[in-house]
Design an enzyme around this catalytic site. Structure first.
Site, PDB file in Angstrom:
ATOM      1  N   HIS A 168      12.261 -14.146  31.079  1.00 37.24           N
ATOM      2  CA  HIS A 168      13.668 -12.652  30.883  1.00 37.24           C
ATOM      3  C   HIS A 168      12.765 -11.152  30.890  1.00 37.24           C
ATOM      4  O   HIS A 168      12.832 -10.294  31.067  1.00 37.24           O
ATOM      5  CB  HIS A 168      14.231 -12.696  30.301  1.00 37.24           C
ATOM      6  CG  HIS A 168      13.444 -12.249  28.368  1.00 37.24           C
ATOM      7  ND1 HIS A 168      13.095 -13.398  27.355  1.00 37.24           N
ATOM      8  CD2 HIS A 168      13.515 -11.719  27.681  1.00 37.24           C
ATOM      9  CE1 HIS A 168      12.564 -12.758  26.443  1.00 37.24           C
ATOM     10  NE2 HIS A 168      12.764 -11.078  26.720  1.00 37.24           N
ATOM     11  N   ASP A 214      13.691 -20.491  29.757  1.00 36.36           N
ATOM     12  CA  ASP A 214      13.212 -18.985  29.320  1.00 36.36           C
ATOM     13  C   ASP A 214      11.289 -18.884  29.632  1.00 36.36           C
ATOM     14  O   ASP A 214      10.920 -18.970  28.643  1.00 36.36           O
ATOM     15  CB  ASP A 214      13.649 -18.097  28.057  1.00 36.36           C
ATOM     16  CG  ASP A 214      13.139 -16.757  28.337  1.00 36.36           C
ATOM     17  OD1 ASP A 214      12.811 -16.251  29.574  1.00 36.36           O
ATOM     18  OD2 ASP A 214      12.954 -15.778  27.249  1.00 36.36           O
ATOM     19  N   GLY A 306       9.670  -6.520  21.399  1.00 40.94           N
ATOM     20  CA  GLY A 306       7.936  -6.773  22.039  1.00 40.94           C
ATOM     21  C   GLY A 306       7.270  -7.706  22.567  1.00 40.94           C
ATOM     22  O   GLY A 306       6.124  -7.818  22.162  1.00 40.94           O
ATOM     23  N   SER A 308       8.151 -10.760  22.741  1.00 36.19           N
ATOM     24  CA  SER A 308       8.624 -11.547  23.781  1.00 36.19           C
ATOM     25  C   SER A 308       8.286 -12.231  24.629  1.00 36.19           C
ATOM     26  O   SER A 308       6.945 -11.580  25.174  1.00 36.19           O
ATOM     27  CB  SER A 308      10.149 -10.993  24.783  1.00 36.19           C
ATOM     28  OG  SER A 308      11.034 -10.769  23.985  1.00 36.19           O
ATOM     29  N   GLY A 309       7.448 -13.575  24.732  1.00 36.56           N
ATOM     30  CA  GLY A 309       6.783 -13.878  26.172  1.00 36.56           C
ATOM     31  C   GLY A 309       5.521 -14.749  24.979  1.00 36.56           C
ATOM     32  O   GLY A 309       4.251 -15.165  25.730  1.00 36.56           O
TER      33      GLY A 309
END
Length: 357
Positions: A168, A214, A306, A308-309
């Site tokens: 995403h 995701d 921030g 995320s991932g």
């Protein structure tokens, strides 16, 4: 084109091919060095997609476009399948030593055995939301993914040329770079390396509306230089850790909801939650089998914007290796009571991606 190669492709994929091209054939076509030969081989391999054209339009530009888009999607899917299949942990133990480049002919080990967390293993550590910095060098696989030079998402180094992150994070075409070996984003760290992104491969079944699957792979234009502070993480090698196991998350995300980003790597220790608890807290229709939850229902400790991932890490008690079990995906606020963080379940994606086509 060499006649033997041409004959093999014609045999495998006649013009009225009835089956989708296998990744083996796609890979074989991509390995051809001559661009014209490569294009011809891919066109033969993708003859199957003619069935997506309207009747009487097989020779029209619209049909060629449809076939090209379908073939390109299959090529990306095969690249992702092949890459994830090859990113399983190596069996050798990482040897600590001086920084040096890793050559493509060497066996690249995807694991490191270091343990800044052996003490106080059962107690929550500093949280990302409103917490304190992680020990310097304790996250050698953490990646700072930047969009047009600014922090956008976290990532996880899983190979010298590949980063795993959340799908995403990406929308449209922009200039992405990956920074490894970074601790303090306000200055250049000794092991910091800034690398250009060659391509981004999202999971072929990622749903941007539900965040299902995701996960994405980011290929770097050049391999990183591995060192004590820049090392790939292990991918899951067996069953998932039991419910309640302490896991670690880290990133440069917001210190609180809608707040400023951290200047240095922040970390948190969060327990894995039962899937039933996750569904009850966030909604049974929102939490799928590709997701897992970690955190405290009491709130206060969580990943945030921030992050995320970034990684959800579990340290195997037997081998001592740090394993990537989750990718920071989404949440309802940051550190709110009764709202744990949601992570993409890496083991589920591995099993799905490694399944036969």
């Amino acid at each position: 084109m060499d006649e033997l190669i041409r004959a093999s492709f014609l045999t495998a994929f006649p013009g009225n091919a009835r089956t989708e091209p296998s990744c083996e054939v796609i890979s074989k076509a991509q390995k051809l060095l001559n661009e014209a030969e490569r294009s011809w081989a891919l066109s033969q391999a993708c003859a199957y997609y003619q069935h997506r054209c309207l009747p009487l339009e097989l020779d029209k530009e619209s049909c060629i476009r449809v076939m090209g888009e379908s073939c390109s999607a299959r090529v990306l899917q095969c690249s992702l399948l092949n890459t994830m299949h090859n990113l399983e942990p190596a069996t050798q133990t990482h040897t600590q030593g001086k920084s040096r480049p890793i050559h493509s002919t060497e066996v690249i080990n995807l694991c490191t055995v270091c343990d800044p967390y052996l003490t106080n293993i059962t107690q929550p550590r500093s949280r990302i939301v409103g917490g304190s910095p992680a020990p310097l060098g304790s996250w050698p696989w953490l990646v700072n993914l930047q969009l047009d030079g600014g922090l956008m998402c976290g990532g996880v180094l899983v190979d010298s040329s590949w980063v795993a992150t959340a799908a995403h994070c990406f929308a449209g075409e922009s200039y992405w770079t990956a920074v490894v070996g970074e601790f303090d984003i306000t200055k250049t760290d000794p092991d910091e390396q800034v690398l250009k992104v060659n391509r981004i491969i999202p999971h072929p079944k990622f749903n941007p509306k539900t965040f299902n699957n995701d996960i994405a792979l980011v290929e770097l234009t050049t391999p990183v230089t591995l060192s004590d502070h820049v090392t790939p993480v292990c991918l899951p090698a067996g069953s998932e850790p039991p419910t309640g196991s302490p896991c670690l998350v880290a990133g440069w995300g917001s210190l609180y909801e809608d707040g400023p980003s951290a200047d240095v790597v922040m970390e948190a220790k969060v327990p894995l939650l039962p899937q039933s608890t996750c569904k009850s807290a966030l909604g049974k229709d929102l939490v799928t089998n590709t997701m897992l939850c970690a955190g405290y229902l009491s709130g206060g400790i969580d990943s945030c914007q921030g992050d995320s991932g970034g990684p959800l890490i579990y340290q195997d008690r037997i081998s001592g290796r740090f394993q990537l079990h989750g990718i920071t995906s989404w949440g309802d606020g940051c550190g709110e009571k009764g709202k744990p963080g949601v992570y993409t379940r890496v083991s589920y994606c591995q099993n799905l991606l490694n399944a036969p086509n």
